[in-house]
Design a protein around this motif. Structure first.
Motif, mmCIF file in Angstrom:
data_model
loop_
_atom_site.group_PDB
_atom_site.id
_atom_site.type_symbol
_atom_site.label_atom_id
_atom_site.label_comp_id
_atom_site.label_asym_id
_atom_site.label_seq_id
_atom_site.Cartn_x
_atom_site.Cartn_y
_atom_site.Cartn_z
ATOM 1 N N MET A 132 -0.822 -0.052 1.139
ATOM 2 C CA MET A 132 -0.475 -1.107 0.191
ATOM 3 C C MET A 132 -0.793 -0.704 -1.231
ATOM 4 N N SER A 133 0.209 -0.609 -2.063
ATOM 5 C CA SER A 133 0.066 -0.571 -3.510
ATOM 6 C C SER A 133 -0.979 0.421 -3.973
ATOM 7 N N MET A 134 -0.798 1.718 -3.633
ATOM 8 C CA MET A 134 -1.822 2.680 -3.982
ATOM 9 C C MET A 134 -1.820 3.035 -5.462
ATOM 10 N N ASN A 135 -0.711 2.872 -6.145
ATOM 11 C CA ASN A 135 -0.718 3.154 -7.576
ATOM 12 C C ASN A 135 0.113 2.143 -8.351
ATOM 13 N N VAL A 136 0.373 1.004 -7.726
ATOM 14 C CA VAL A 136 1.113 -0.071 -8.371
ATOM 15 C C VAL A 136 0.314 -1.350 -8.227
ATOM 16 N N ILE A 137 0.235 -2.141 -9.288
ATOM 17 C CA ILE A 137 -0.496 -3.402 -9.212
ATOM 18 C C ILE A 137 0.115 -4.274 -8.130
ATOM 19 N N GLY A 138 -0.719 -4.828 -7.243
ATOM 20 C CA GLY A 138 -0.190 -5.678 -6.179
ATOM 21 C C GLY A 138 -1.261 -6.575 -5.616
ATOM 22 N N CYS A 139 -0.859 -7.631 -4.962
ATOM 23 C CA CYS A 139 -1.800 -8.567 -4.362
ATOM 24 C C CYS A 139 -1.272 -9.012 -3.007
ATOM 25 N N SER A 140 -2.184 -9.511 -2.176
ATOM 26 C CA SER A 140 -1.776 -10.129 -0.926
ATOM 27 C C SER A 140 -2.621 -11.348 -0.676
ATOM 28 N N THR A 141 -2.008 -12.400 -0.205
ATOM 29 C CA THR A 141 -2.764 -13.604 0.139
ATOM 30 C C THR A 141 -2.704 -13.874 1.642
ATOM 31 N N SER A 142 -2.131 -12.973 2.414
ATOM 32 C CA SER A 142 -1.978 -13.185 3.843
ATOM 33 C C SER A 142 -3.111 -12.537 4.605
ATOM 34 N N PRO A 143 -3.561 -13.159 5.737
ATOM 35 C CA PRO A 143 -4.557 -12.495 6.559
ATOM 36 C C PRO A 143 -3.989 -11.193 7.092
ATOM 37 N N ILE A 144 -4.850 -10.161 7.199
ATOM 38 C CA ILE A 144 -4.383 -8.894 7.759
ATOM 39 C C ILE A 144 -4.105 -9.101 9.237
ATOM 40 N N PRO A 145 -2.880 -8.826 9.717
ATOM 41 C CA PRO A 145 -2.572 -9.011 11.126
ATOM 42 C C PRO A 145 -3.212 -7.931 11.975
ATOM 43 N N ASN A 146 -3.362 -8.174 13.256
ATOM 44 C CA ASN A 146 -4.015 -7.238 14.151
ATOM 45 C C ASN A 146 -3.019 -6.725 15.185
ATOM 46 N N PRO A 147 -2.697 -5.409 15.144
ATOM 47 C CA PRO A 147 -1.653 -4.912 16.012
ATOM 48 C C PRO A 147 -2.096 -4.573 17.427
ATOM 49 N N VAL A 148 -3.424 -4.555 17.700
ATOM 50 C CA VAL A 148 -3.870 -4.124 19.025
ATOM 51 C C VAL A 148 -4.584 -5.270 19.741
ATOM 52 N N LEU A 149 -5.823 -5.524 19.349
ATOM 53 C CA LEU A 149 -6.580 -6.631 19.902
ATOM 54 C C LEU A 149 -6.611 -7.753 18.876
ATOM 55 N N ARG A 150 -7.018 -8.911 19.291
ATOM 56 C CA ARG A 150 -7.119 -10.012 18.334
ATOM 57 C C ARG A 150 -8.573 -10.413 18.215
ATOM 58 N N LYS A 172 -10.573 -19.843 -5.481
ATOM 59 C CA LYS A 172 -10.599 -19.776 -4.025
ATOM 60 C C LYS A 172 -9.527 -18.847 -3.454
ATOM 61 N N ASP A 173 -8.453 -18.627 -4.199
ATOM 62 C CA ASP A 173 -7.373 -17.763 -3.714
ATOM 63 C C ASP A 173 -7.747 -16.305 -3.954
ATOM 64 N N VAL A 174 -7.646 -15.460 -2.920
ATOM 65 C CA VAL A 174 -8.113 -14.080 -3.041
ATOM 66 C C VAL A 174 -7.280 -13.278 -4.030
ATOM 67 N N ALA A 175 -5.977 -13.516 -4.080
ATOM 68 C CA ALA A 175 -5.132 -12.787 -5.026
ATOM 69 C C ALA A 175 -5.485 -13.163 -6.459
ATOM 70 N N GLU A 176 -5.683 -14.455 -6.687
ATOM 71 C CA GLU A 176 -6.068 -14.914 -8.024
ATOM 72 C C GLU A 176 -7.432 -14.368 -8.411
ATOM 73 N N THR A 177 -8.366 -14.366 -7.454
ATOM 74 C CA THR A 177 -9.708 -13.863 -7.733
ATOM 75 C C THR A 177 -9.676 -12.391 -8.110
ATOM 76 N N ALA A 178 -8.898 -11.601 -7.378
ATOM 77 C CA ALA A 178 -8.783 -10.174 -7.688
ATOM 78 C C ALA A 178 -8.226 -9.970 -9.089
ATOM 79 N N LYS A 179 -7.218 -10.754 -9.440
ATOM 80 C CA LYS A 179 -6.608 -10.638 -10.765
ATOM 81 C C LYS A 179 -7.597 -11.018 -11.861
ATOM 82 N N VAL A 180 -8.305 -12.132 -11.667
ATOM 83 C CA VAL A 180 -9.245 -12.602 -12.683
ATOM 84 C C VAL A 180 -10.365 -11.581 -12.894
ATOM 85 N N LEU A 181 -10.895 -11.020 -11.807
ATOM 86 C CA LEU A 181 -11.968 -10.037 -11.935
ATOM 87 C C LEU A 181 -11.474 -8.762 -12.609
ATOM 88 N N ALA A 182 -10.281 -8.305 -12.234
ATOM 89 C CA ALA A 182 -9.740 -7.098 -12.863
ATOM 90 C C ALA A 182 -9.490 -7.333 -14.349
#
Length: 295
Positions: free
Chosen positions: A21-39, A229-239
Motif C-alpha cells: 500500500m502506497s509505498m511512495n504515494v500519500i495514501g490512507c485507509s479506513t478499512s479493517p485489514i482483512p484476513n486471508p487465512v484464519l480469522r 477518532k478516524d484513523v485516516a484523519e489521525t494519520a493526516k493530522v499527525l503528519a
C-alpha cells in the motif's frame, strides 16, 4: 535521515489481501485489514500518510512502507539513508525494494510470522545499493503484537489515553542510526530489537519514520488521538503537525532538545545572549495509525 554508515491526499483505500500500500504515494485507509487465512479475534483498522521532504517531493521522498492483511495484520516502515545521494545513488531505491520484498514474504513458511525473520529474508532479497532503517510489526491470532526494529523508526502503543509501550532508537551516535545496508559492514536482523506486546481491542498503534518522532512529542500524539477518532484523519493530522514543526526554526522540537542533550548547541556568544538551538528537523514523514478492532 542524513547519516550514512559505510564500510569503504490522503485518499481512502480498501486494503486487498497482501497488497503493498502506497509505498511512495500519500495514501490512507479506513478499512479493517482483512484476513486471508484464519480469522483472528482482533484485526487492525489502518490509516496512513506520507509527506516527503520538501526538496524530495518530486520523487516522493525516501521513506517506504506497506500494510498487509495477512493474519491479524502486518505494518512496516523503512527510511532510506539520504547520504547515499552523495555517491549518486538514489536512497529511495533500497527502502522501496526492502518493503516490496518484505510484503511478498509475509506468508512465507520460513518466516513463520516472525518479524525478525521477515527482516532477514527481505534484506537478503534486496539487491539495490543503499541502506535504510526499518520497523516491522505483526499482530498474531493470539492478540500478540510482535515488533522488530533496526534504527530509529518508531512505534507507540496507546491504551485509554496512555502510552503503554515505546520503541527506542538504536544509534551509532547522534543522528546516525543502525541500518540495514547493501554493504557487508552494516547491521543485520540479529541487531534488531525484538518485542512482543499483549494487545486488546481499542489499542492504538502509532508507527512512523523518525520524521514523525523527531518533530512531534508523545503528548502531542496522545492528544491528537483523543481528538480524532478516524484513523485516516489521525494519520493526516499527525503528519501535517510533524511537517509544520519540521519547518519551524523556533519550535523546540524533540530533535533539537536531544541535540542539546548530546552537546550540540549554538555558539557560546549566542548562549550568552540567552539563545539556544531550536527548530524541527526537515525530513520525510511517514505515519501509520492502527486501531485494534474485534472481528
Amino acid at each position: 535521515m542524513s547519516c550514512q554508515f559505510l564500510s569503504s491526499s490522503g485518499t481512502a483505500i480498501k486494503l486487498p489481501r497482501k497488497k503493498v500500500m502506497s509505498m511512495n504515494v500519500i495514501g490512507c485507509s479506513t478499512s479493517p485489514i482483512p484476513n486471508p487465512v484464519l480469522r483472528p479475534e482482533l484485526s487492525i483498522r489502518v490509516g496512513t500518510r506520507l509527506i516527503p521532504h520538501p526538496k524530495k517531493a518530486d520523487k516522493g521522498g525516501e521513506d517506504a512502507f506497506f500494510v498487509s492483511g495477512y493474519n491479524g495484520g502486518v505494518m512496516a516502515v523503512a527510511d532510506g539513508v539520504s547520504g547515499w545521494a552523495e555517491k549518486d545513488v538514489d536512497p529511495a531505491q533500497f527502502s522501496r525494494e526492502l518493503m516490496r520484498r518484505a510484503s511478498s514474504l509475509v506468508d512465507d513458511e520460513e518466516v513463520n510470522y516472525d518479524p525478525r525473520i521477515l527482516v532477514r529474508k527481505a534484506h537478503a532479497a534486496t539487491s539495490s545499493t543503499g541502506s535504510a532503517t526499518v520497523i516491522v510489526s505483526m499482530l498474531d491470532n493470539n492478540g500478540i503484537l510482535k515488533i522488530a526494529n533496526v534504527g530509529d523508526c518508531g512505534l507507540r502503543v496507546i491504551r485509554k489515553g496512555q502510552i503503554i509501550f515505546s520503541t527506542f532508537p538504536q544509534e551509532h551516535y547522534f543522528d546516525c542510526p543502525y541500518q540495514l545496508s547493501s554493504e557487508t559492514v552494516s547491521q543485520t536482523y540479529l541487531d534488531a530489537t525484538v518485542t512482543s506486546i499483549d494487545i486488546v481491542k481499542g489499542d492504538i498503534i502509532v508507527m512512523g519514520s523518525d520524521g514523525l518522532f523527531d518533530n512531534v512529542f508523545d503528548h502531542e500524539i496522545v492528544s491528537t488521538i483523543k481528538e480524532h477518532k478516524d484513523v485516516a484523519e489521525t494519520a493526516k493530522v499527525l503528519a501535517d503537525l510533524a511537517y509544520k514543526h519540521s519547518v519551524d526554526f523556533y519550535f523546540d522540537s524533540p530533535f533539537s532538545i536531544e541535540a542539546r542533550n548530546r552537546g550540540l548547541d549554538v555558539p557560546w556568544w549566542k548562549k550568552a545572549l540567552g539563545q539556544k538551538l531550536t527548530g524541527g528537523k526537515m525530513d520525510d514523514i511517514t505515519v501509520i495509525i492502527g486501531e485494534v478492532v474485534s472481528n
